[in-house]
Design a protein around this motif. Structure first.
Motif, PDB file in Angstrom:
ATOM      1  N   LEU A 412      -3.564  17.037  -0.914  1.00 13.82           N
ATOM      2  CA  LEU A 412      -2.397  17.470  -0.135  1.00 13.82           C
ATOM      3  C   LEU A 412      -1.186  17.733  -1.027  1.00 13.82           C
ATOM      4  CD1 LEU A 412      -2.852  15.195   2.994  1.00 13.82           C
ATOM      5  CD2 LEU A 412      -3.130  17.678   2.851  1.00 13.82           C
ATOM      6  N   GLU A 413      -1.432  17.782  -2.338  1.00 19.16           N
ATOM      7  CA  GLU A 413      -0.371  18.066  -3.325  1.00 19.16           C
ATOM      8  C   GLU A 413       0.850  17.172  -3.112  1.00 19.16           C
ATOM      9  OE1 GLU A 413       0.178  22.230  -4.047  1.00 19.16           O
ATOM     10  OE2 GLU A 413      -1.953  22.530  -4.460  1.00 19.16           O
ATOM     11  N   LEU A 414       0.592  15.889  -2.904  1.00 15.34           N
ATOM     12  CA  LEU A 414       1.671  14.914  -2.802  1.00 15.34           C
ATOM     13  C   LEU A 414       2.034  14.486  -4.220  1.00 15.34           C
ATOM     14  CD1 LEU A 414       0.019  12.802   0.035  1.00 15.34           C
ATOM     15  CD2 LEU A 414       1.949  14.391   0.287  1.00 15.34           C
ATOM     16  N   PRO A 415       3.309  14.530  -4.574  1.00 16.05           N
ATOM     17  CA  PRO A 415       3.660  14.268  -5.970  1.00 16.05           C
ATOM     18  C   PRO A 415       3.446  12.821  -6.407  1.00 16.05           C
ATOM     19  CG  PRO A 415       5.624  14.746  -4.654  1.00 16.05           C
ATOM     20  CD  PRO A 415       4.444  14.969  -3.763  1.00 16.05           C
ATOM     21  N   ASN A 416       3.484  11.884  -5.475  1.00 22.27           N
ATOM     22  CA  ASN A 416       3.374  10.473  -5.852  1.00 22.27           C
ATOM     23  C   ASN A 416       2.189   9.830  -5.137  1.00 22.27           C
ATOM     24  OD1 ASN A 416       3.814   7.614  -6.103  1.00 22.27           O
ATOM     25  ND2 ASN A 416       5.950   8.064  -6.600  1.00 22.27           N
ATOM     26  N   ILE A 417       1.357   9.129  -5.887  1.00 20.55           N
ATOM     27  CA  ILE A 417       0.154   8.501  -5.320  1.00 20.55           C
ATOM     28  C   ILE A 417       0.493   7.542  -4.179  1.00 20.55           C
ATOM     29  CG2 ILE A 417       0.109   6.554  -6.959  1.00 20.55           C
ATOM     30  CD1 ILE A 417      -2.965   6.917  -7.044  1.00 20.55           C
ATOM     31  N   ARG A 418       1.708   7.008  -4.197  1.00 17.89           N
ATOM     32  CA  ARG A 418       2.096   6.049  -3.146  1.00 17.89           C
ATOM     33  C   ARG A 418       2.138   6.708  -1.767  1.00 17.89           C
ATOM     34  NH1 ARG A 418       4.021   5.173  -7.786  1.00 17.89           N
ATOM     35  NH2 ARG A 418       4.252   3.106  -8.691  1.00 17.89           N
ATOM     36  N   GLU A 419       2.371   8.009  -1.735  1.00 16.64           N
ATOM     37  CA  GLU A 419       2.374   8.715  -0.445  1.00 16.64           C
ATOM     38  C   GLU A 419       0.957   8.866   0.106  1.00 16.64           C
ATOM     39  OE1 GLU A 419       5.051  12.251  -0.132  1.00 16.64           O
ATOM     40  OE2 GLU A 419       5.251  11.895  -2.279  1.00 16.64           O
ATOM     41  N   ALA A 420      -0.031   8.649  -0.751  1.00 13.78           N
ATOM     42  CA  ALA A 420      -1.425   8.763  -0.321  1.00 13.78           C
ATOM     43  C   ALA A 420      -2.082   7.386  -0.251  1.00 13.78           C
ATOM     44  CB  ALA A 420      -2.191   9.663  -1.278  1.00 13.78           C
ATOM     45  N   THR A 421      -1.267   6.343  -0.204  1.00 10.99           N
ATOM     46  CA  THR A 421      -1.758   4.960  -0.170  1.00 10.99           C
ATOM     47  C   THR A 421      -1.093   4.284   1.007  1.00 10.99           C
ATOM     48  OG1 THR A 421      -1.691   5.036  -2.570  1.00 10.99           O
ATOM     49  CG2 THR A 421      -2.034   2.876  -1.553  1.00 10.99           C
ATOM     50  N   LEU A 422      -1.910   3.734   1.896  1.00 13.15           N
ATOM     51  CA  LEU A 422      -1.300   3.197   3.108  1.00 13.15           C
ATOM     52  C   LEU A 422      -0.290   2.101   2.804  1.00 13.15           C
ATOM     53  CD1 LEU A 422      -3.731   2.870   6.087  1.00 13.15           C
ATOM     54  CD2 LEU A 422      -1.399   3.748   6.032  1.00 13.15           C
ATOM     55  N   PHE A 423      -0.721   1.086   2.094  1.00 13.57           N
ATOM     56  CA  PHE A 423       0.171  -0.037   1.790  1.00 13.57           C
ATOM     57  C   PHE A 423       0.171  -0.258   0.283  1.00 13.57           C
ATOM     58  CE2 PHE A 423      -1.569  -0.694   6.091  1.00 13.57           C
ATOM     59  CZ  PHE A 423      -0.389  -0.634   6.809  1.00 13.57           C
ATOM     60  N   PRO A 424       0.890   0.585  -0.448  1.00 12.93           N
ATOM     61  CA  PRO A 424       0.774   0.527  -1.909  1.00 12.93           C
ATOM     62  C   PRO A 424       1.264  -0.780  -2.509  1.00 12.93           C
ATOM     63  CG  PRO A 424       2.522   2.045  -1.248  1.00 12.93           C
ATOM     64  CD  PRO A 424       1.823   1.626  -0.006  1.00 12.93           C
ATOM     65  N   ARG A 425       0.478  -1.283  -3.455  1.00 11.26           N
ATOM     66  CA  ARG A 425       0.867  -2.433  -4.269  1.00 11.26           C
ATOM     67  C   ARG A 425       1.115  -1.906  -5.664  1.00 11.26           C
ATOM     68  NH1 ARG A 425       0.658  -4.130   0.251  1.00 11.26           N
ATOM     69  NH2 ARG A 425      -0.495  -5.947   0.992  1.00 11.26           N
ATOM     70  N   ASP A 426       2.286  -2.196  -6.209  1.00 10.96           N
ATOM     71  CA  ASP A 426       2.560  -1.761  -7.576  1.00 10.96           C
ATOM     72  C   ASP A 426       3.448  -2.784  -8.265  1.00 10.96           C
ATOM     73  OD1 ASP A 426       5.210  -1.296  -6.814  1.00 10.96           O
ATOM     74  OD2 ASP A 426       4.890   0.840  -6.463  1.00 10.96           O
ATOM     75  N   LEU A 427       3.954  -2.397  -9.409  1.00 14.46           N
ATOM     76  CA  LEU A 427       4.746  -3.307 -10.223  1.00 14.46           C
ATOM     77  C   LEU A 427       5.918  -3.900  -9.440  1.00 14.46           C
ATOM     78  CD1 LEU A 427       4.675  -4.213 -13.114  1.00 14.46           C
ATOM     79  CD2 LEU A 427       6.032  -2.202 -13.737  1.00 14.46           C
ATOM     80  N   ASN A 428       6.425  -3.167  -8.477  1.00 14.51           N
ATOM     81  CA  ASN A 428       7.649  -3.580  -7.790  1.00 14.51           C
ATOM     82  C   ASN A 428       7.480  -3.955  -6.334  1.00 14.51           C
ATOM     83  OD1 ASN A 428       9.244  -2.993 -10.089  1.00 14.51           O
ATOM     84  ND2 ASN A 428       8.984  -0.818  -9.609  1.00 14.51           N
ATOM     85  N   ARG A 429       6.262  -3.835  -5.824  1.00 17.20           N
ATOM     86  CA  ARG A 429       6.166  -3.950  -4.370  1.00 17.20           C
ATOM     87  C   ARG A 429       4.824  -4.501  -3.904  1.00 17.20           C
ATOM     88  NH1 ARG A 429       8.689  -1.292  -0.120  1.00 17.20           N
ATOM     89  NH2 ARG A 429       9.924  -0.005  -1.522  1.00 17.20           N
ATOM     90  N   ILE A 430       4.871  -5.482  -2.980  1.00 18.95           N
ATOM     91  CA  ILE A 430       3.733  -5.764  -2.089  1.00 18.95           C
ATOM     92  C   ILE A 430       4.349  -5.729  -0.697  1.00 18.95           C
ATOM     93  CG2 ILE A 430       2.053  -7.440  -1.253  1.00 18.95           C
ATOM     94  CD1 ILE A 430       1.677  -8.458  -4.026  1.00 18.95           C
ATOM     95  N   ASP A 431       4.187  -4.637  -0.006  1.00 15.34           N
ATOM     96  CA  ASP A 431       4.851  -4.357   1.278  1.00 15.34           C
ATOM     97  C   ASP A 431       6.378  -4.283   1.095  1.00 15.34           C
ATOM     98  OD1 ASP A 431       2.399  -4.221   2.481  1.00 15.34           O
ATOM     99  OD2 ASP A 431       2.446  -6.287   3.194  1.00 15.34           O
ATOM    100  N   THR A 432       6.985  -5.416   0.732  1.00 17.55           N
ATOM    101  CA  THR A 432       8.427  -5.374   0.466  1.00 17.55           C
ATOM    102  C   THR A 432       8.640  -5.399  -1.049  1.00 17.55           C
ATOM    103  OG1 THR A 432       8.470  -7.755   0.671  1.00 17.55           O
ATOM    104  CG2 THR A 432       9.074  -6.494   2.624  1.00 17.55           C
TER     105      THR A 432
END
Ligand code: ATP
Ligand code: MG
Length: 438
Positions: A412-432
């Motif tokens: 869907l040519e979304l620039p950020n993988i987080r837009e294609a991840t329902l509840f993204p977990r990353d360096l800065n976030r687990i839900d909040t």
């Protein structure tokens, strides 16, 4: 009265129906009250002829996202009043409203938001048309992946998410306190287990939750993701895996295109471009020569984008394979190409300029595998459980792994993988957002 889905209402013109859903929008025009109601199947406009009736007054108290049950009569709209985005040529004359739940919303659904605001409010923003489109496509991708492999006699299995060691002997794994003061890890891939399962079924696949602890802060890395993996026995070399993967990707694109033409239209996007012949393939060195860049062991994101431009221009393809990465940079189970020593029978598949899959042929000989583990400075004793599979006889085999979120994002040519991840977990976030104490 039994609930009717909005998409079914056309069959009930002139009849009384009950629908349930969310108030999308309320509009008041003099005495008339209009509610656009949304359910899982579509949207419809309901008109309450007078705010003076109980139904009209109730309708007038509602606001966006209130959950309601409405009774009314289905009627055809005049030709000049038909709206594409609502249920085309019909509307409802409402005469009863029951309020199932009230709601208070932070902003209008579908507003332009920055990513953090979108993620902070995910239980609400996930209801937007755009988010629902993304995750409907994602559901179809997984379904199509499964169906495609099942048709070719691959057996689905469930890989463990808790492991005693680290699958790749390198990738950063999250530690878990296990029983008896022992350390366990969250799996960084289903790799070792799918190889073991080749010994049982020859052809296996899995869609596994995996966890990566590298402290990446990019638009393409998550800490938790879904890998769609398959592994198959009795291959000649990595090209059999590439063919099987290409087959899978073509099936996924076909299913997504067939089911979701409307979504591609809303996103103003074309379906992925597939070449008439096979997906174009370059060895890593050839790709680097083509781009005029140095022979580094891996490609930079910018190189991946330039290879996409090349593949589109020369082959009309959104997909391109890159093969023969140096053995020093690949995991211990990677097969060295006897015709190109120092390089592997291993590939990355790039889709619209991003690596979405890695795979290749694996070492299947027990002694060779033990040797490779040692060469990587790892302890074969730690892999004793896995190595049993090779002691008891493994065919030449290989497989690969597709990141579901990356595939969805590029689809869907979304620039950020987080837009294609329902509840993204990353360096800065687990839900909040995580609290960082300095
Ligand atoms: P990269 O080099 O881009 O960090 P990788 O080569 O470490 O990825 P693999 O181990 O090859 O990743 O995993 C197979 C696929 O899983 C990748 O091609 C990618 O689609 C997906 N994937 C791996 N790690 C991540 C991650 N941290 N976030 C999102 N997707 C990932
Ligand atoms: Mg990779």
């Amino acid at each position: 009265m039994e609930r009717t889905l909005i998409k079914e209402l056309e069959k009930y013109i002139g009849k009384e129906v009950t629908i349930s859903g969310w108030v999308d929008v309320r509009r008041d025009h003099g005495k008339l009250v209009f509610l656009d109601i949304r359910d899982r199947s579509g949207k419809i406009q309901v008109i309450f002829p007078s705010a003076n009736t109980t139904a009209g007054a109730n309708a007038k108290t509602t606001r966006p996202e209130w959950v309601v049950t409405v009774r009314g009569i289905v009627k055809e709209r005049p030709e000049n009043m038909r709206k594409e985005e609502l249920n085309g040529n019909i509307e409802l004359d409402g005469f009863h409203v029951e309020i199932l739940a009230e709601a208070e919303v932070p902003f209008e659904l579908g507003s332009e938001l920055n990513l953090d605001t979108y993620l902070d409010h995910l239980p609400y923003t996930v209801r937007s048309q755009k988010a629902r489109d993304v995750f409907v496509i994602q559901a179809t991708i997984i379904e199509a992946f499964r169906a495609s492999l099942r048709r070719r006699e691959f057996v689905e299995f469930q890989a463990p998410a808790l492991v005693g060691g680290d699958a790749e002997g390198g990738a950063a794994a999250f530690k878990v306190d296990y029983y008896y003061d022992q350390q366990a890890f969250l799996a960084t891939s289903p790799q070792l287990y799918k190889q073991i399962m080749v010994g049982a079924f020859e052809r296996v696949f899995t869609t596994a939750k995996i966890f990566r602890g590298e402290k990446h802060a990019t638009t393409r890395h998550l800490s938790e993701l879904v890998q769609m993996d398959f592994e198959m026995g009795f291959i000649q070399d990595h090209r059999d895996i590439m063919d099987a993967l290409e087959h899978t990707m073509r099936d996924i694109c076909a299913d997504v295109g067939e089911k979701h033409a409307d979504i591609f239209k809303r996103f103003n996007l074309d379906l992925p471009k597939l070449p008439k012949g096979k997906f174009p393939t370059l060895k890593l060195k050839e790709a680097q020569d083509l781009l005029g860049v140095a022979h580094e062991p891996d490609l930079e994101p910018e190189h991946e984008r330039h290879l996409h431009e090349w593949a589109l221009r020369e082959h009309g393809s959104d997909f391109v394979f890159v093969t023969h990465f140096p053995i020093s940079k690949r995991p211990f189970y990677t097969f060295e190409d006897p015709d190109d020593l120092g390089h592997t029978r291993y590939f990355d598949l790039l889709f619209r300029g991003l690596e979405i899959n890695s795979g290749g042929q694996r070492v299947h000989n027990y002694d060779a595998l033990v040797e490779r583990i040692k060469q990587k400075g790892l302890d074969p004793a730690k892999f004793a459980f896995y190595l049993q599979a090779f002691k008891v006889g493994m065919p030449p085999h290989g497989g690969c792994s597709t990141g579901l979120e990356r595939l969805t994002a590029r689809m869907l040519e979304l620039p950020n993988i987080r837009e294609a991840t329902l509840f993204p977990r990353d360096l800065n976030r687990i839900d909040t957002l995580l609290r960082v104490d300095k």
